[in-house]
Design an enzyme around this catalytic site. Structure first.
Site: not given
Ligand code: CDP
Ligand code: MG
Length: 149
Positions: A16, A119
């Site tokens: 990212k 992240n």
């Molecule tokens: O990336 P991952 O699959 O671990 O997480 P996701 O639940 O699919 O969420 C996608 C992305 O949204 C995350 O990697 C974070 O960058 C962002 N996110 C966020 O900004 N705030 C949250 N409460 C949850 C996710």
């Protein structure tokens, strides 16, 4: 006759914009390569809100969606397709929990970050999402004969 099933998988990975800004591209790709995964496609690219919406379609409407789009479009990212045995669970485990502060040491997020949105990495979370995301980011690769099925 019993056909041997291949465990080989492809996974769409994003380094990212925070990873690119922090000059962590080499560090992160080095970890994937050292683990034994193969880079099958790779591109440095800055995406717009429409591409972000297609990539993060399942998150549209969530409270964090707008800031997520702002972040993912904020600068260049590196998109790649990694291939290897059980690549989807292997890469997800290497990436660590979504919130870097909760990710265990030894993972990319657990070693290199503390933020929940910035992240560093994305990886497809299932064979279905991998197929969709590879086709979205690298349509040419998706058209090749699927050796991973
Ligand atoms: O990336 P991952 O699959 O671990 O997480 P996701 O639940 O699919 O969420 C996608 C992305 O949204 C995350 O990697 C974070 O960058 C962002 N996110 C966020 O900004 N705030 C949250 N409460 C949850 C996710
Ligand atoms: Mg996800």
């Amino acid at each position: 006759m019993v056909l041997a099933m291949s465990d080989k998988q492809r996974v769409l990975v994003l380094l990212k914009p925070d990873a690119v800004k922090r000059r962590l591209i080499g560090e992160i790709i080095g970890r994937y390569e050292a683990r034994g995964l193969t880079v099958r496609a790779m591109e440095l690219r800055t995406i717009d809100a429409e591409m972000a919406a297609q990539h993060y379609v399942e998150h549209i409407g969530r409270p964090y969606y707008e800031p997520l789009v702002e972040f993912i479009t904020s600068g260049p990212l590196v998109a790649m397709v990694l291939e290897g045995r059980k690549a989807i669970p292997v890469v997800r485990a290497m990436n660590g929990k979504t919130d870097c502060a909760e990710a265990v040491p030894g993972t990319i997020r657990g070693d290199l970050g503390v933020h929940y949105r910035r992240n560093l990495v994305h990886a497809s979370d299932s064979p279905e999402s991998a197929a969709r995301e590879v086709a979205l980011w690298f349509p040419q690769l998706a058209e090749e004969p699927d050796e991973t099925a």
